[in-house]
Design an enzyme around this catalytic site. Structure first.
Site, short mmCIF file in Angstrom:
data_model
loop_
_atom_site.label_atom_id
_atom_site.label_comp_id
_atom_site.label_asym_id
_atom_site.label_seq_id
_atom_site.Cartn_x
_atom_site.Cartn_y
_atom_site.Cartn_z
N THR A 126 11.29 48.36 40.03
CA THR A 126 10.13 47.46 40.03
C THR A 126 8.94 48.15 40.68
OG1 THR A 126 11.53 45.48 40.16
CG2 THR A 126 9.21 45.23 40.78
N ARG A 127 9.10 48.52 41.95
CA ARG A 127 7.98 49.06 42.72
C ARG A 127 7.51 50.42 42.21
NH1 ARG A 127 10.64 45.42 44.93
NH2 ARG A 127 12.49 46.65 44.42
N THR A 128 8.44 51.30 41.89
CA THR A 128 8.04 52.64 41.45
C THR A 128 7.28 52.56 40.13
OG1 THR A 128 9.93 53.65 42.57
CG2 THR A 128 8.83 54.96 40.88
N ARG A 164 12.17 59.65 37.81
CA ARG A 164 13.12 58.88 38.64
C ARG A 164 14.50 59.12 38.05
NH1 ARG A 164 12.80 54.33 42.15
NH2 ARG A 164 14.58 52.91 41.94
N HIS A 207 13.78 60.44 48.45
CA HIS A 207 12.86 59.43 47.91
C HIS A 207 11.52 59.56 48.66
CE1 HIS A 207 11.40 56.12 45.80
NE2 HIS A 207 12.20 55.13 46.23
N GLN A 232 8.64 56.76 48.79
CA GLN A 232 8.92 55.59 49.62
C GLN A 232 8.51 55.83 51.06
OE1 GLN A 232 10.19 52.38 48.86
NE2 GLN A 232 9.44 52.09 50.96
N ASN A 274 19.34 58.67 50.30
CA ASN A 274 18.14 59.43 49.96
C ASN A 274 16.91 59.01 50.75
OD1 ASN A 274 18.04 56.94 48.66
ND2 ASN A 274 17.73 57.77 46.62
N ASP A 305 18.36 49.68 54.26
CA ASP A 305 18.23 49.82 52.81
C ASP A 305 19.50 49.25 52.19
OD1 ASP A 305 17.38 50.55 50.29
OD2 ASP A 305 17.80 52.68 50.53
N SER A 331 23.95 51.56 46.27
CA SER A 331 22.90 52.07 45.40
C SER A 331 23.34 52.02 43.94
CB SER A 331 22.55 53.51 45.79
OG SER A 331 22.04 53.58 47.10
N MET A 332 22.37 52.15 43.03
CA MET A 332 22.68 52.20 41.61
C MET A 332 23.62 53.38 41.34
SD MET A 332 19.14 51.24 39.62
CE MET A 332 17.97 51.76 40.86
N CYS A 383 12.95 49.03 51.92
CA CYS A 383 12.26 49.50 50.72
C CYS A 383 12.46 48.58 49.52
CB CYS A 383 12.69 50.92 50.38
SG CYS A 383 14.41 51.10 49.88
N LEU A 384 13.40 47.61 49.61
CA LEU A 384 13.64 46.61 48.57
C LEU A 384 14.26 47.24 47.31
CD1 LEU A 384 10.35 44.51 48.90
CD2 LEU A 384 12.50 44.22 50.15
N ARG A 413 3.27 51.12 48.43
CA ARG A 413 3.82 52.03 47.44
C ARG A 413 2.73 52.40 46.41
NH1 ARG A 413 9.16 52.39 46.11
NH2 ARG A 413 8.30 53.89 44.62
#
Length: 356
Positions: A93-95, A143, A170, A173, A201, A265, A269-270, A305-306, A332
């Site tokens: 979303t943010r990136t 990314r 990252h 961030q 990261n 965080d 993670s994904m 960082c969401l 960001r």
């Protein structure tokens, strides 16, 4: 006698263009020296490659753009006529929003490429992709899952490459995090940041940056989830070089003690979904609560960082006045804008240099 000519690779072209193959070191701390820092033509794969003054310069440019555009309502088409390829192997979303809207706000044209649009390293090699994109756009943000993909893109491209996130770092961030802290506290040097969570990261990028800004770093991770050993070794060197403290522990309360900033965080993670059940068990006791903050300094704040999950931080902290997560998310945008402007132009900030 025949001459042996070196092949002209993307990396060589990039170096010849920018004269920045080797990170610039040894600048002073004053505004005059920061004004002389040039980043045009550089890539940003990790803040490990950036000196203290170069990071401060990025934060200065970011704060300047925020002031000029958000507060003074100025239109600054600094990237007019330029385009960016945004490669996303992992959703965001943010990136995505910060890069796409930020590049457009500066007059440029963003091109978003998902794994459905570009089969990086599958249908076409990363080498060929880097060379093709070098002729079609001015800069690439990628990314990706593997940091080695970024390194290959950067090695073969003749344009700057930005790490939008990898398994190792990252950096974009962390620029947002430090701009947020600089705005809130008025300066960065002497602050203590406590990371409580996974050795991932984002933490790696904190470890490559904090000491260069005079920030002490305390890290609490469960056993088996420590940061990368090579990153830790480099962070210890940086801490010694810049006279800051780096504390590694498995006790969240020990890490939080005397801290200005509590940070966490995601624990999963994904790409780690299959590990979720085990990870949630291993991270028991690592949720940030007001009790965690009770041993921190009276002015403590919270960053994330969401996106956030309840097990990482409770609502009482997350939605409190101590939480800076939403200004952090907005920053960001301003920091990716500052980074892109710095890598593509010779822009000079118009506001006075902030205190670091």
């Amino acid at each position: 006698m025949p001459l042996n000519l070196l092949p002209v690779t993307g990396s060589l072209l990039k170096c010849l263009k920018s004269f920045h193959c080797i990170p610039r070191r040894g600048f002073g701390s004053g505004a005059a020296s920061l004004s002389s820092v040039g980043l045009k033509g550089r890539s940003c794969l990790t803040l490990k490659d950036f000196s203290s003054d170069e990071i401060k310069r990025l934060l200065w440019v970011s704060g300047d753009l925020k002031h000029q555009i958000k507060h003074e309502k100025q239109y600054l088409p600094l990237l007019q006529g330029k385009s960016i390829a945004m490669i996303f192997e992992k959703r965001s979303t943010r990136t995505r929003m910060s890069t796409e809207t930020g590049f457009a706000l500066l007059g440029g044209h963003p091109c978003f490429l998902t794994s459905q649009d570009i089969h990086l390293g599958v249908n076409e090699s990363s080498t060929d992709t880097a060379r093709v994109l070098s002729g079609l756009c001015d800069i690439v943000l990628a990314r990706v899952y593997s940091h080695s993909t970024l390194e290959e893109l950067d090695r073969e491209a003749s344009i700057p490459i930005i790490n939008g996130l990898s398994d190792l770092y990252h950096p974009i961030q962390i620029l947002a995090d430090f701009l947020t802290l600089q705005e809130h506290y008025g300066s960065l040097s002497g602050l203590t940041v406590s990371w409580i969570g996974d050795g991932n990261n984002v933490l790696h990028s904190f470890m490559m940056t904090a000491a260069k800004l005079g920030v002490h770093l305390k890290v609490a991770t469960p056993k088996g989830y420590e940061p990368d050993k090579r990153v830790t070794e480099e962070a210890l060197k940086l801490s010694k070089q810049h006279g800051t403290q780096l504390v590694l522990t498995s006790d969240p309360m020990e890490a939080a003690h005397g801290s200005n900033v509590l940070v966490t965080d995601t624990w999963v993670s994904m790409g780690q979904e299959e590990e979720k059940k085990r990870r949630l068990k291993d991270f028991q006791g690592y949720q940030i609560t007001m009790q965690t903050g009770s041993v921190a300094k009276p002015d403590w704040t919270f960053l994330h960082c969401l996106p956030r999950k309840m097990e990482e931080v409770d609502d009482q902290v997350f939605y409190s006045s101590r939480s800076l997560v939403f200004p952090e998310a907005e920053n960001r945008k301003w920091t990716i804008m500052g980074l892109m402007v710095s890598l593509l132009t010779d822009y000079t900030p118009q506001i006075a240099m902030p205190k670091f």
